[in-house]
Design an enzyme around this catalytic site. Structure first.
Site, short mmCIF file in Angstrom:
data_model
loop_
_atom_site.label_atom_id
_atom_site.label_comp_id
_atom_site.label_asym_id
_atom_site.label_seq_id
_atom_site.Cartn_x
_atom_site.Cartn_y
_atom_site.Cartn_z
N SER A 125 4.23 1.40 11.36
CA SER A 125 5.68 1.25 11.15
C SER A 125 6.45 1.59 12.42
O SER A 125 5.94 2.30 13.31
CB SER A 125 6.15 2.16 10.01
OG SER A 125 5.47 1.83 8.84
N1 SAH Z 1 2.21 4.28 7.58
C1 SAH Z 1 1.27 3.37 8.18
C2 SAH Z 1 1.61 1.98 7.64
C3 SAH Z 1 0.51 1.02 7.75
S1 SAH Z 1 0.94 -0.57 7.09
C4 SAH Z 1 1.42 3.43 9.68
O1 SAH Z 1 2.56 3.60 10.14
O2 SAH Z 1 0.43 3.31 10.41
C5 SAH Z 1 0.49 -0.37 5.41
C6 SAH Z 1 -0.93 -0.07 5.17
O3 SAH Z 1 -1.16 -0.09 3.77
C7 SAH Z 1 -1.89 -1.05 5.78
O4 SAH Z 1 -2.73 -0.37 6.66
C8 SAH Z 1 -2.64 -1.63 4.59
O5 SAH Z 1 -4.01 -1.88 4.89
C9 SAH Z 1 -2.49 -0.53 3.57
N2 SAH Z 1 -2.63 -0.94 2.17
C10 SAH Z 1 -2.14 -2.05 1.55
N3 SAH Z 1 -2.51 -2.07 0.25
C11 SAH Z 1 -3.25 -0.95 0.05
C12 SAH Z 1 -3.92 -0.40 -1.08
N4 SAH Z 1 -3.93 -1.01 -2.28
N5 SAH Z 1 -4.56 0.77 -0.93
C13 SAH Z 1 -4.59 1.40 0.27
N6 SAH Z 1 -4.00 0.93 1.36
C14 SAH Z 1 -3.32 -0.23 1.26
#
Ligand code: SAH
Length: 296
Positions: free
Chosen positions: A131
């Site tokens: 993010s």
């Molecule tokens: N806060 C993180 C955001 C990553 S983007 C950062 O700033 O690095 C959102 C993440 O959610 C992705 O890595 C994606 O793989 C994960 N995601 C999506 N659906 C998911 C699920 N059902 N369970 C676990 N992770 C999930």
């Protein structure tokens, strides 16, 4: 008066430089110079040259380390500049959140080919993003009262591991910060990221952990949580996450499909739920692994 000149090839190996200079000075050097060049002066000049060579050799041996230090400090300066920008921008209001964002260098969590301090989300692979710094700052500000030392935090969709590391720093060694992410490669990469960051002792101690799991079911092993952060947008708030939120705790979660609201959900001490929309956002969906990887 002859001047003593030595030109040193820059690529010469460090030790051979000093050795050959010693051989040169000990091999009757006075014969090489005309007698009008006073012996004492010659010896003094030679000592100066030898001192110069020693310093040169020392500097050459130190410089890779010095270069590494200077690169580290430049990076930390840039991270600090990013934090100051977020403060000026108004999203970062508390000293506590500013301190933790200064301690956890964002560059360690952004893949090398991307500019780490730009206020924008960046791709981390597998159709996921880290993010934007202002979103991290906003979520940390919204959750900071529920990230006191000793508290428990769950980061769903932990991706790069950046926010999990920040949570861990805030709850400290007596607290617990759990990150769950459903792409195993991202979990492995996030562990490596954390290992290079200021949060590494907490990972070693076990108060910070990152797991492969489907975030829609939470992580019951360490529940209930004072804080739950969801980093991916859910069509609705998963019941398992509401159940794992402690009375008095707070969840921040983007809810919706293409356009989403960042919801702040508070569980009151009597177990009732109140929620409000903080702002409109765009996150990747909280979905199944196969749906996420479909278009990758
Ligand atoms: N806060 C993180 C955001 C990553 S983007 C950062 O700033 O690095 C959102 C993440 O959610 C992705 O890595 C994606 O793989 C994960 N995601 C999506 N659906 C998911 C699920 N059902 N369970 C676990 N992770 C999930």
């Amino acid at each position: 008066m002859p001047t003593l000149r030595l030109s040193l090839p820059l690529s010469a190996p460090r030790t051979s430089l000093l050795h050959s200079s010693r051989r040169f000075f000990s091999a009757g050097f006075s014969r090489l110079f005309p007698s009008c060049y006073p012996r004492e002066k010659l010896q003094r000049d030679c000592r100066r040259v030898q001192l110069f060579l020693k310093t040169e050799v020392l500097l050459r041996s130190l410089s890779p380390r010095l270069r590494l230090f200077s690169r580290f400090y430049t990076r930390m300066d840039k991270n600090k500049a990013m934090v100051e920008y977020l403060q000026r921008y108004g999203v970062l209001r508390s000293d506590r959140v500013a301190e933790v964002m200064e301690m956890i260098d964002r560059a360690l969590f952004v893949p090398k080919e991307n500019p780490p301090y730009l206020d924008s989300p960046m791709p981390i692979g597998y159709n996921a993003t880290i993010s934007a710094p202002h979103m991290h700052a906003l979520c940390l500000e919204l959750l900071k009262d529920h990230l006191q030392p000793g508290m428990r935090a769950l980061d769903v969709g932990s991706g790069s591991g950046y926010l999990t590391a920040c949570f861990a720093m805030m709850v400290g060694p007596e607290g617990r910060a759990v990150g769950i992410e459903h792409i195993p490669e991202l979990v492995a990469a996030s562990i490596e990221n954390v290992k290079r960051s200021a949060a590494t002792p907490l990972l070693e101690k076990g108060s910070l952990s990152l797991h492969v799991a489907d975030g829609r079911y939470g992580w019951p092993e360490a529940a209930p949580y004072d804080t739950i952060h969801v980093g991916a947008a859910a069509p609705e708030i998963p019941k398992a996450l509401l159940d794992q939120l402690k009375p008095g705790g707070r969840m921040v979660i983007p809810v919706g499909d293409l356009f989403q609201d960042l919801q702040v959900v508070d569980k009151k001490l009597d177990g009732s739920i109140i929620s409000r929309n903080e702002t409109g956002v765009r996150y990747v969906p909280l979905t199944s692994r196969s749906a996420q990887l479909q278009n990758s």
